[in-house]
Design a protein around this motif. Structure first.
Motif, PDB file in Angstrom:
ATOM      1  N   LEU A  10      54.492 -47.478  -1.550  1.00  0.00           N
ATOM      2  CA  LEU A  10      54.827 -46.221  -0.778  1.00  0.00           C
ATOM      3  C   LEU A  10      54.281 -45.941   0.702  1.00  0.00           C
ATOM      4  CD1 LEU A  10      54.107 -43.869  -3.801  1.00  0.00           C
ATOM      5  CD2 LEU A  10      56.501 -44.466  -2.915  1.00  0.00           C
ATOM      6  N   THR A  11      53.269 -46.623   0.795  1.00  0.00           N
ATOM      7  CA  THR A  11      52.563 -46.575   2.185  1.00  0.00           C
ATOM      8  C   THR A  11      53.651 -47.427   3.309  1.00  0.00           C
ATOM      9  OG1 THR A  11      51.243 -48.211   1.788  1.00  0.00           O
ATOM     10  CG2 THR A  11      50.461 -46.005   1.763  1.00  0.00           C
ATOM     11  N   VAL A  12      54.092 -48.456   2.724  1.00  0.00           N
ATOM     12  CA  VAL A  12      55.039 -49.316   3.546  1.00  0.00           C
ATOM     13  C   VAL A  12      56.302 -48.514   3.878  1.00  0.00           C
ATOM     14  CG1 VAL A  12      56.440 -51.568   3.508  1.00  0.00           C
ATOM     15  CG2 VAL A  12      54.131 -51.550   2.808  1.00  0.00           C
ATOM     16  N   ASN A  13      56.756 -48.028   2.949  1.00  0.00           N
ATOM     17  CA  ASN A  13      58.118 -47.084   3.112  1.00  0.00           C
ATOM     18  C   ASN A  13      57.885 -46.157   4.209  1.00  0.00           C
ATOM     19  OD1 ASN A  13      59.503 -48.539   1.446  1.00  0.00           O
ATOM     20  ND2 ASN A  13      59.669 -46.972  -0.412  1.00  0.00           N
ATOM     21  N   GLY A  51      50.009 -31.133 -19.980  1.00  0.00           N
ATOM     22  CA  GLY A  51      48.583 -31.291 -19.892  1.00  0.00           C
ATOM     23  C   GLY A  51      47.770 -31.449 -18.641  1.00  0.00           C
ATOM     24  N   ASP A  52      46.588 -32.158 -18.520  1.00  0.00           N
ATOM     25  CA  ASP A  52      45.907 -32.391 -17.326  1.00  0.00           C
ATOM     26  C   ASP A  52      46.341 -33.411 -16.619  1.00  0.00           C
ATOM     27  OD1 ASP A  52      44.578 -30.102 -18.164  1.00  0.00           O
ATOM     28  OD2 ASP A  52      42.754 -31.439 -18.716  1.00  0.00           O
ATOM     29  N   TYR A  53      46.740 -33.386 -15.334  1.00  0.00           N
ATOM     30  CA  TYR A  53      47.338 -34.396 -14.491  1.00  0.00           C
ATOM     31  C   TYR A  53      46.557 -34.519 -13.292  1.00  0.00           C
ATOM     32  CZ  TYR A  53      51.232 -35.769 -17.777  1.00  0.00           C
ATOM     33  OH  TYR A  53      51.747 -36.195 -18.823  1.00  0.00           O
ATOM     34  N   VAL A  54      46.521 -35.511 -12.615  1.00  0.00           N
ATOM     35  CA  VAL A  54      46.045 -35.895 -11.009  1.00  0.00           C
ATOM     36  C   VAL A  54      47.598 -36.001 -10.376  1.00  0.00           C
ATOM     37  CG1 VAL A  54      45.006 -37.394  -9.705  1.00  0.00           C
ATOM     38  CG2 VAL A  54      44.004 -36.686 -11.832  1.00  0.00           C
ATOM     39  N   ARG A  55      47.608 -35.394  -9.216  1.00  0.00           N
ATOM     40  CA  ARG A  55      48.969 -35.563  -8.196  1.00  0.00           C
ATOM     41  C   ARG A  55      48.075 -36.378  -7.049  1.00  0.00           C
ATOM     42  NH1 ARG A  55      51.931 -30.527  -6.535  1.00  0.00           N
ATOM     43  NH2 ARG A  55      49.973 -29.666  -5.763  1.00  0.00           N
ATOM     44  N   LEU A  56      48.860 -37.745  -6.898  1.00  0.00           N
ATOM     45  CA  LEU A  56      48.792 -38.572  -5.770  1.00  0.00           C
ATOM     46  C   LEU A  56      49.825 -38.239  -4.871  1.00  0.00           C
ATOM     47  CD1 LEU A  56      47.087 -41.879  -7.384  1.00  0.00           C
ATOM     48  CD2 LEU A  56      45.911 -39.744  -6.284  1.00  0.00           C
ATOM     49  N   SER A  57      49.685 -38.019  -3.568  1.00  0.00           N
ATOM     50  CA  SER A  57      50.791 -37.696  -2.654  1.00  0.00           C
ATOM     51  C   SER A  57      50.575 -38.753  -1.622  1.00  0.00           C
ATOM     52  CB  SER A  57      50.821 -36.508  -2.132  1.00  0.00           C
ATOM     53  OG  SER A  57      50.797 -35.448  -3.436  1.00  0.00           O
ATOM     54  N   VAL A  58      51.598 -39.297  -1.158  1.00  0.00           N
ATOM     55  CA  VAL A  58      51.826 -40.171   0.014  1.00  0.00           C
ATOM     56  C   VAL A  58      52.832 -39.610   0.987  1.00  0.00           C
ATOM     57  CG1 VAL A  58      52.494 -42.393   0.970  1.00  0.00           C
ATOM     58  CG2 VAL A  58      51.379 -42.267  -1.219  1.00  0.00           C
ATOM     59  N   VAL A  59      51.818 -38.864   1.890  1.00  0.00           N
ATOM     60  CA  VAL A  59      52.713 -37.913   2.764  1.00  0.00           C
ATOM     61  C   VAL A  59      52.942 -38.553   4.237  1.00  0.00           C
ATOM     62  CG1 VAL A  59      52.834 -35.640   3.876  1.00  0.00           C
ATOM     63  CG2 VAL A  59      51.770 -35.977   1.642  1.00  0.00           C
ATOM     64  N   ASP A  60      54.159 -38.613   4.897  1.00  0.00           N
ATOM     65  CA  ASP A  60      54.273 -39.103   5.972  1.00  0.00           C
ATOM     66  C   ASP A  60      54.997 -37.899   7.041  1.00  0.00           C
ATOM     67  OD1 ASP A  60      57.453 -39.255   6.456  1.00  0.00           O
ATOM     68  OD2 ASP A  60      57.007 -40.573   4.720  1.00  0.00           O
ATOM     69  N   THR A  61      55.072 -38.027   8.403  1.00  0.00           N
ATOM     70  CA  THR A  61      55.555 -37.360   9.250  1.00  0.00           C
ATOM     71  C   THR A  61      56.958 -37.825   9.951  1.00  0.00           C
ATOM     72  OG1 THR A  61      54.014 -37.744  11.049  1.00  0.00           O
ATOM     73  CG2 THR A  61      53.489 -36.019   9.680  1.00  0.00           C
ATOM     74  N   GLY A  62      57.557 -38.593   9.130  1.00  0.00           N
ATOM     75  CA  GLY A  62      58.850 -39.556   9.705  1.00  0.00           C
ATOM     76  C   GLY A  62      59.968 -38.763   9.668  1.00  0.00           C
ATOM     77  N   ILE A  63      61.076 -39.413   9.684  1.00  0.00           N
ATOM     78  CA  ILE A  63      62.445 -38.940   9.832  1.00  0.00           C
ATOM     79  C   ILE A  63      62.883 -37.875   8.808  1.00  0.00           C
ATOM     80  CG2 ILE A  63      63.005 -40.894  11.641  1.00  0.00           C
ATOM     81  CD1 ILE A  63      64.397 -42.006   9.296  1.00  0.00           C
ATOM     82  N   GLY A  64      62.486 -38.324   7.379  1.00  0.00           N
ATOM     83  CA  GLY A  64      62.723 -37.575   6.366  1.00  0.00           C
ATOM     84  C   GLY A  64      64.028 -37.904   5.750  1.00  0.00           C
ATOM     85  N   MET A  65      64.706 -37.401   4.819  1.00  0.00           N
ATOM     86  CA  MET A  65      65.899 -37.810   4.055  1.00  0.00           C
ATOM     87  C   MET A  65      66.850 -36.773   4.130  1.00  0.00           C
ATOM     88  SD  MET A  65      64.370 -40.469   1.185  1.00  0.00           S
ATOM     89  CE  MET A  65      62.897 -39.619   0.935  1.00  0.00           C
ATOM     90  N   LYS A  79      67.911 -49.308   4.506  1.00  0.00           N
ATOM     91  CA  LYS A  79      67.498 -50.315   5.150  1.00  0.00           C
ATOM     92  C   LYS A  79      68.334 -51.305   5.825  1.00  0.00           C
ATOM     93  CE  LYS A  79      62.424 -49.607   3.982  1.00  0.00           C
ATOM     94  NZ  LYS A  79      61.354 -50.447   3.476  1.00  0.00           N
ATOM     95  N   GLU A  80      68.212 -52.262   6.867  1.00  0.00           N
ATOM     96  CA  GLU A  80      68.987 -53.322   7.158  1.00  0.00           C
ATOM     97  C   GLU A  80      69.031 -54.410   6.282  1.00  0.00           C
ATOM     98  OE1 GLU A  80      67.980 -54.452  11.084  1.00  0.00           O
ATOM     99  OE2 GLU A  80      68.073 -52.454  12.020  1.00  0.00           O
ATOM    100  N   GLY A  96      63.533 -34.749   9.663  1.00  0.00           N
ATOM    101  CA  GLY A  96      62.936 -34.597  10.941  1.00  0.00           C
ATOM    102  C   GLY A  96      61.544 -34.014  10.786  1.00  0.00           C
ATOM    103  N   GLN A  97      61.026 -33.592   9.426  1.00  0.00           N
ATOM    104  CA  GLN A  97      59.877 -33.225   9.128  1.00  0.00           C
ATOM    105  C   GLN A  97      58.913 -34.205   8.402  1.00  0.00           C
ATOM    106  OE1 GLN A  97      59.714 -29.125   8.204  1.00  0.00           O
ATOM    107  NE2 GLN A  97      61.190 -28.588   9.459  1.00  0.00           N
ATOM    108  N   GLY A  98      59.873 -35.343   7.711  1.00  0.00           N
ATOM    109  CA  GLY A  98      58.741 -35.988   6.948  1.00  0.00           C
ATOM    110  C   GLY A  98      59.139 -36.073   5.504  1.00  0.00           C
ATOM    111  N   THR A  99      58.263 -36.866   4.737  1.00  0.00           N
ATOM    112  CA  THR A  99      58.752 -36.903   3.321  1.00  0.00           C
ATOM    113  C   THR A  99      57.160 -37.094   2.717  1.00  0.00           C
ATOM    114  OG1 THR A  99      60.712 -38.123   3.695  1.00  0.00           O
ATOM    115  CG2 THR A  99      59.445 -38.378   1.414  1.00  0.00           C
ATOM    116  N   SER A 100      57.117 -36.179   1.326  1.00  0.00           N
ATOM    117  CA  SER A 100      56.197 -36.257   0.435  1.00  0.00           C
ATOM    118  C   SER A 100      56.433 -36.793  -0.770  1.00  0.00           C
ATOM    119  CB  SER A 100      55.420 -35.191   0.277  1.00  0.00           C
ATOM    120  OG  SER A 100      54.095 -34.985  -0.786  1.00  0.00           O
ATOM    121  N   ILE A 101      55.815 -37.899  -1.254  1.00  0.00           N
ATOM    122  CA  ILE A 101      56.149 -38.407  -2.530  1.00  0.00           C
ATOM    123  C   ILE A 101      55.051 -38.386  -3.445  1.00  0.00           C
ATOM    124  CG2 ILE A 101      56.915 -40.661  -3.891  1.00  0.00           C
ATOM    125  CD1 ILE A 101      58.230 -41.723  -1.554  1.00  0.00           C
TER     126      ILE A 101
END
Length: 568
Positions: free
Chosen positions: A310-313, A341-355, A371-372, A402-407
């Motif tokens: 996710l961080t490479v993406n 139930g009880d969960y942990v949310r792990l988010s990888v957030v960027d400020t890139g081009i978005g989708m 990608k190419e 234009g604002q990024g992506t959060s996975i």
């Protein structure tokens, strides 16, 4: 009963002129009257229809009143026929007792003692007739209710039949819809298989080109440096092939995961150096984890691969650099369509081009990539999705152009206690010496693989005997051939797989350790793990093979020592 007779007065006074006088009196008051000359005639007339009955008590003396009692007892629930009895003033005990019996027999009784005024008698009979009319009204209402109930029952039957026909029609339509949907799914599967096959073929052909071309060039090169570069390229191609297979298995949710309690903060902190090496200099990673973040129940090695993916993406989505935030949050008592139930949310957030929305809807498809050519296989997010689902969680994406992506990864909370140090995949890559480490029976049906593995085992210091099937391996043992360890593939021809062979060897020779290997066979791998049989996944390096063989021998030795100590 005859409705026309329902308003008649019946008179039974067979002695004297009381009967005739009463009849004339009633008729003068417009009451239809019938004089009965016997008790049996009275019962017959009552059966035909009656409004009220006038009885002279002396007419009942010594008579058989059983038919009258039976008629009264058999009245319908709405009926309680009124009787008016003319009595005398005699108070003899026997007469009084008999009179009480008559009242009990007739039930609804009015007693009039002679002499009686005509008006009193007429009034008593009219009152009895009014009470009887009320009973007939109840009869009419009950009949109407019964008719309504029958109509309602008929309506229910009709409606039930109509509903059954409608349900049958709906069932036919549902079956037809299911058939159409199944046809559509099959078409989608064919399309997905075509896309998958094309993607796999493209990537593996590139890898095979590197390996086959490198082998072809290896014999033509005498320069050690160039030979080393060729060999390094082939090793990297093989590693990429193994990674591609692992991603395919993760996407299909068939990768064998080993979930354990994991301290996310500790695990992610140990990835800092790895992430710094994987990202460009203009891309930085920040961790945002609260001190109270719960541990999660996941496979730690796969979690690291997912976060790295996710961080490479995210890096590729920020061509001008930026900051990637890896954030953790506790989510107690979640309850939505996918997870409870009880969960942990792990988010990888960027400020890139978005989708774009159309891209966002396809990101989890295998081999879909923006990608190419040569820059990505399109399996990264498919692997993330497979890992999250197989870990009893889910993954969601939020993105704006234009604002990024959060996975966001939603992983189940673990109530176990994670270890105080970071989970690492310990391969024990210590190359054994070339001393004679024992005799191995190699069970492998593929000649080329058998030749390569035999060479690797020889390099590790083992004497190798090969059998091409499970039956051949059992035959070798039956011949009394000296064997210290058996190394077998799981999938083999001949009707006996590696797991079945291991069980049979354990039954015959429990002193011989067994190590199995497999590229992929979910059912057999699961069966082997349930039986406590160690498995070395393909592809493997010679160091991994040596470590696995040493571990199997050590396990058998420790087990034997434990049994000896228990006996003593």
């Amino acid at each position: 009963m005859n409705v026309e007779r329902d308003h008649h007065v019946l008179v039974f006074a067979p002695i004297g002129r009381d009967g005739l006088a009463a009849a004339e009196l009633f008729r003068s008051s417009n009451l239809e009257t019938i004089i009965c000359r016997s008790l049996s005639e009275l019962v017959t007339e009552m059966t035909a229809g009656v409004g009220a009955v006038l009885l002279a008590e002396e007419g009942l003396f010594g008579k058989d009143t059983a038919p009258l009692a039976q008629w009264i007892a058999n009245q319908p629930p709405w009926s309680d026929l009124p009787f008016v009895i003319l009595t005398s003033h005699r108070e003899h005990p026997a007469v009084v007792a008999w009179r009480r019996g008559v009242v009990s027999l007739l039930r609804n009784v009015s007693l009039l003692e002679r002499p009686i005024q005509p008006m009193t008698l007429t009034s008593a009979i009219q009152s009895a007739m009014r009470a009887r009319r009320r009973q007939y009204e109840i009869r009419t209402l009950l009949a109407a209710r019964e008719q309504t109930a029958q109509q309602l029952e008929k309506l229910v039957v009709d409606r039930t039949r109509a509903l059954k026909e409608a349900n049958e029609q709906l069932r036919l339509e549902m079956n037809e819809r299911a058939r159409v949907e199944e046809t559509l799914r099959q078409a989608q599967k064919i399309e997905a298989i075509g896309q998958l096959t094309g993607g796999v073929a493209h990537d593996f052909n590139n890898l095979l080109m590197v390996i086959s071309g490198g082998l072809d060039m290896l014999d033509r090169q005498t320069d050690p440096n160039r030979r080393r570069r060729l060999m390094d390229g082939m090793v990297q191609a093989a590693q990429r092939g193994a990674s591609l297979t692992r991603q395919l298995l993760a996407f299909s949710r068939r990768q064998t995961l080993r979930p354990v309690p994991v301290d996310v903060v500790l695990q992610m902190g140990g990835m800092r150096e790895l992430l710094d090496r994987s990202l460009r200099g203009d891309v930085h990673v920040e961790f945002d984890f609260p001190d109270t973040l719960w541990p999660v129940e996941v496979d730690p090695g796969e979690l690291e691969l997912v976060i790295l993916n996710l961080t490479v993406n995210a890096r590729d989505a920020m061509p001008n650099g930026g900051t990637i935030v890896v954030r953790g949050e506790n989510l107690p008592d979640m309850n939505d369509e996918q997870i409870i139930g009880d969960y942990v949310r792990l988010s990888v957030v960027d400020t890139g081009i978005g989708m774009e929305p159309e891209i966002l809807s396809r990101v989890f498809e295998p081999f879909f990539t923006t990608k190419e050519v040569g820059k990505g296989s399109g399996l990264g997010l498919a692997q993330v999705h497979g890992f999250a689902t197989q870990s009893r969680g889910t993954v969601r994406i939020r993105s704006q152009v234009g604002q990024g992506t959060s996975i966001e990864l939603y992983l189940p909370r673990s109530h176990g206690v994670p270890p105080k140090k970071r989970h690492l995949i310990d391969l024990n890559m210590v190359r054994p010496k070339k001393d004679n480490h024992g005799r191995i029976l190699l069970v492998e049906d593929d000649d080329e693989v058998a030749a390569l593995v035999s060479e690797m085992l020889a390099q590790l210091g083992y004497e190798v005997t090969r059998a091409a099937s499970g039956a051949a391996a059992l035959g070798a043992l039956a011949d009394g051939r000296a064997v210290d360890l058996i190394f077998s593939d799981i999938m083999m021809p001949g009707g006996m797989n590696g797991v079945e062979l291991a069980h049979e060897i354990k039954r015959r020779r429990s002193d011989i350790p067994v190590l199995l290997t497999s590229g992929y066979s979910e059912a057999a791998v699961h069966e082997a793990e349930q039986a406590g049989i160690r498995i070395l996944p393909k592809p493997y390096h010679i160091d991994e093979l040596g470590a696995a063989l040493s571990a199997v021998k050590s396990e058998l030795r420790l087990d034997a020592e434990s049994k000896r100590s228990n006996r003593h």
